[in-house]
Design an enzyme around this catalytic site. Structure first.
Site, short mmCIF file in Angstrom:
data_model
loop_
_atom_site.label_atom_id
_atom_site.label_comp_id
_atom_site.label_asym_id
_atom_site.label_seq_id
_atom_site.Cartn_x
_atom_site.Cartn_y
_atom_site.Cartn_z
CB CYS A 1 6.93 4.49 3.39
SG CYS A 1 5.52 3.58 4.02
CG PHE B 1 0.57 -0.50 4.05
CD1 PHE B 1 1.86 -0.24 3.62
CD2 PHE B 1 0.01 0.32 5.02
CE1 PHE B 1 2.59 0.82 4.16
CE2 PHE B 1 0.73 1.37 5.57
CZ PHE B 1 2.03 1.62 5.14
CG HIS C 1 5.63 7.17 -0.09
ND1 HIS C 1 5.43 5.96 -0.73
CD2 HIS C 1 5.18 6.99 1.17
CE1 HIS C 1 4.89 5.10 0.11
NE2 HIS C 1 4.73 5.70 1.28
CG ASN D 1 2.02 3.18 1.62
OD1 ASN D 1 3.03 2.73 1.10
ND2 ASN D 1 2.06 3.99 2.67
C1 ST9 Z 1 -5.12 -10.50 1.26
C2 ST9 Z 1 -4.35 -10.02 2.49
C3 ST9 Z 1 -4.61 -8.53 2.88
C4 ST9 Z 1 -3.60 -8.03 3.84
C5 ST9 Z 1 -3.82 -6.61 4.33
C6 ST9 Z 1 -2.98 -6.38 5.53
C7 ST9 Z 1 -2.57 -5.01 5.61
C8 ST9 Z 1 -1.57 -4.76 6.68
C9 ST9 Z 1 -0.50 -3.87 6.16
C10 ST9 Z 1 0.40 -3.37 7.19
C11 ST9 Z 1 1.45 -2.59 6.63
C12 ST9 Z 1 2.36 -2.05 7.67
C13 ST9 Z 1 2.32 -0.54 7.81
C14 ST9 Z 1 3.51 -0.02 8.49
C15 ST9 Z 1 3.43 1.42 8.74
C16 ST9 Z 1 4.75 2.02 8.71
C17 ST9 Z 1 4.66 3.42 9.01
C18 ST9 Z 1 4.26 4.25 7.81
O1 ST9 Z 1 5.06 4.76 7.12
S1 ST9 Z 1 2.58 4.53 7.52
C19 ST9 Z 1 2.49 5.70 6.22
C20 ST9 Z 1 1.89 6.98 6.62
N1 ST9 Z 1 0.45 6.95 6.51
C21 ST9 Z 1 -0.30 7.58 7.41
O2 ST9 Z 1 0.22 8.20 8.34
C22 ST9 Z 1 -1.80 7.53 7.25
C23 ST9 Z 1 -2.33 8.90 7.01
N2 ST9 Z 1 -3.75 8.99 7.32
C24 ST9 Z 1 -4.69 9.04 6.37
O3 ST9 Z 1 -4.43 8.95 5.18
C25 ST9 Z 1 -6.10 9.34 6.83
O4 ST9 Z 1 -6.06 9.77 8.17
C26 ST9 Z 1 -7.07 8.14 6.73
C27 ST9 Z 1 -7.23 7.74 5.27
C28 ST9 Z 1 -6.56 6.96 7.53
C29 ST9 Z 1 -8.45 8.56 7.26
O5 ST9 Z 1 -8.87 9.73 6.58
P1 ST9 Z 1 -9.29 11.05 7.38
O6 ST9 Z 1 -9.53 12.12 6.41
O7 ST9 Z 1 -8.28 11.31 8.44
O8 ST9 Z 1 -10.69 10.59 7.97
P2 ST9 Z 1 -11.33 10.85 9.41
O9 ST9 Z 1 -10.72 12.01 10.12
O10 ST9 Z 1 -12.81 10.86 9.20
O11 ST9 Z 1 -10.93 9.53 10.18
C30 ST9 Z 1 -11.59 8.32 9.92
C31 ST9 Z 1 -11.31 7.42 11.10
O12 ST9 Z 1 -9.93 7.03 11.02
C32 ST9 Z 1 -9.37 7.19 12.32
N3 ST9 Z 1 -7.93 7.36 12.19
C33 ST9 Z 1 -7.27 8.15 11.33
N4 ST9 Z 1 -5.94 8.01 11.51
C34 ST9 Z 1 -5.79 7.11 12.49
C35 ST9 Z 1 -4.65 6.55 13.10
N5 ST9 Z 1 -3.41 6.88 12.72
N6 ST9 Z 1 -4.85 5.64 14.06
C36 ST9 Z 1 -6.08 5.27 14.46
N7 ST9 Z 1 -7.21 5.77 13.88
C37 ST9 Z 1 -7.05 6.68 12.92
C38 ST9 Z 1 -10.07 8.41 12.89
O13 ST9 Z 1 -9.93 8.48 14.29
C39 ST9 Z 1 -11.49 8.14 12.44
O14 ST9 Z 1 -12.11 7.24 13.31
P3 ST9 Z 1 -13.70 7.42 13.65
O15 ST9 Z 1 -13.82 8.77 14.35
O16 ST9 Z 1 -14.42 7.39 12.33
O17 ST9 Z 1 -14.02 6.26 14.53
#
Ligand code: ST9
Length: 405
Positions: free
Chosen positions: A172, A224, A316, A349
């Protein structure tokens, strides 16, 4: 010294006693996205239907919760249901080899997407494409040589001697790395005009069905999108024309790493595309460490502790929680990350390309609103985060008069 007075003095310093690169400026910005747009409110249904995973109800509900919390309203994708049709290796069966097919798709897509953004930047710049002396291309979506830089140069009609640099797999922060490199090239080659093109169709390499064992892949799938940003950079002092209009001066750039965070964010290219790691701890790690890291990086400029709220911020938007962490860590007032949040909301993103969209959004807001407070933004910090955890900063100074354009 009071924070505001300190900031005034840093601003005056950067204007009257230019550092090495202080007349290097962003001269034009362009962005582009693929046509296929999916609303975030429809995404979980779309994703589980297309991947024939509707029976995984618990996982689908989790995906809906993540989408609801994502701060994203819509995203753009290179893939469409039509392009996926008949290609089970791309979206149905991760046991089938798919890397070659994915790379072939992105090899064609990336130069086209980059060219769409670059053509807009060149049109805004107002000079012929043949005046570009250097080309810096960054992407996470390709792995081949000759690469996207060669094809992009052809598509744009750049001079055959244009000096090309291609950056792969910077995650990123790839956009920030490309801008840092371009700043250095422009600062050390008088008259250079550097085209930076950051193009990402990473979803092409990452799209696969949801699985229980990999919930962070759900997070990636919820955040993403695909897009490209292009910027033209040159030394304002060396312009012989009056068509160029600086937008931001690039004062200084630096890179750091948060120690002990190698496994927090990761991408590994393997037989079925990218294996992605996003630790649930990433937002907390950023919240606890980013201010100290950035303060160290900016200390040589006298900026650390000068009052973070007196600066404008181009962060970012790695995810909504990452923006929240930065807002908390720097104790930023409401609205300071509005441009980053807007870009996250409208596009998701888009890896390295995202920071160029943020820069463009800040420019757009300034043109609309002008500077509401004298110091609310003459100096700003661009901040990129990605695997490492790597931290890229660039201090920007908005060009005076830019708001009246
Ligand atoms: C037409 C085709 C379409 C294609 C689409 C294909 C897309 C694929 C794309 C892939 C792209 C590759 C990405 C590569 C990543 C590279 C590394 C980076 O830089 S990345 C860049 C850096 N970005 C980041 O680090 C992301 C930052 N995180 C966030 O922005 C927020 O945590 C959030 C938006 C994900 C959730 O909002 P928040 O306020 O936290 O809400 P809550 O606390 O209520 O949680 C809700 C639920 O989410 C769960 N959960 C959360 N996190 C994780 C996790 N890591 N792990 C697992 N689970 C996770 C949590 O346990 C809960 O589950 P449940 O209890 O409900 O069952």
């Amino acid at each position: 010294m009071a924070a505001t007075a300190r900031l005034v003095s840093v601003l005056q310093e950067s204007q009257k006693a230019p550092r090495r690169n202080s007349s290097v400026a962003v001269l034009a910005i362009g962005t582009a996205n693929p046509a296929n747009c999916i609303l975030q409110e429809d995404y979980a249904d779309w994703y589980f239907r297309v991947t024939k995973s509707d029976h995984l109800t618990a996982l689908k509900n989790k995906m809906k919760r993540i989408c609801d919390k994502s701060g994203v309203k819509k995203r753009y994708f290179h893939y469409t249901e039509e392009t996926l049709a008949g290609r089970p290796e791309l979206f149905l069966d991760p046991t089938l080899p798919s890397l070659s097919a994915r790379l072939a798709i992105s090899a064609a897509a990336i130069p086209e997407l980059a060219a769409a953004a670059a053509a807009k930047a060149i049109a805004e710049w107002g000079r012929p494409a043949g005046d570009i002396t250097h080309l810096v291309v960054s992407t996470n979506s390709s792995a081949q040589a000759p690469g996207a830089d060669v094809r992009l140069a052809e598509l744009l009609g750049l001079r055959p001697t244009v000096q090309r640099t291609l950056l792969y797999l910077h995650g990123c922060f790839g956009g920030c790395s490309a801008l840092r490199l371009a700043m250095d090239i422009a600062g050390s080659n008088r008259g250079a005009r550097v085209l930076v093109a950051v193009a990402e169709a990473t979803t092409v390499l990452s799209f696969r069905p949801p699985v229980d064992a990999h919930p962070d892949a759900l997070v990636a799938a919820a955040l993403f999108g695909d897009g490209a940003g292009a910027v033209i950079i040159g030394d304002d002092d060396s312009t012989g024309t009056n068509v160029e209009r600086p937008i931001f001066y690039m004062v200084s750039a630096s890179q750091g790493t948060l120690p002990g965070t190698e496994d927090t964010l990761s991408m590994r290219l393997q037989e079925d595309g990218y294996d992605i790691g996003i630790s649930v701890k990433a937002p907390a790690i950023v919240r606890d460490n980013i201010e100290g890291c950035v303060a160290n990086m900016l200390a040589p400029l006298g900026l650390a502790g000068a009052g973070w709220n007196g600066l404008f911020w181009a962060v970012h938007p790695g995810g909504r929680a990452i923006l929240d962490s930065c807002q908390d860590a720097f104790a930023l007032g409401p609205g300071k990350l509005a441009a980053s949040r807007h870009v996250l909301s409208e596009y998701g993103n888009m890896y390295g390309a995202t920071i160029i969209f943020v820069m463009d959004e800040i420019r757009r807001r300034r043109q609309q609103d002008g500077e509401r407070k004298e110091l609310d933004g003459r100096l700003g910090v661009m901040l990129g985060l990605g695997p490492g955890i790597s931290v890229e900063t660039m201090v920007l100074r908005s060009a005076s008069g830019m708001e009246k354009k």
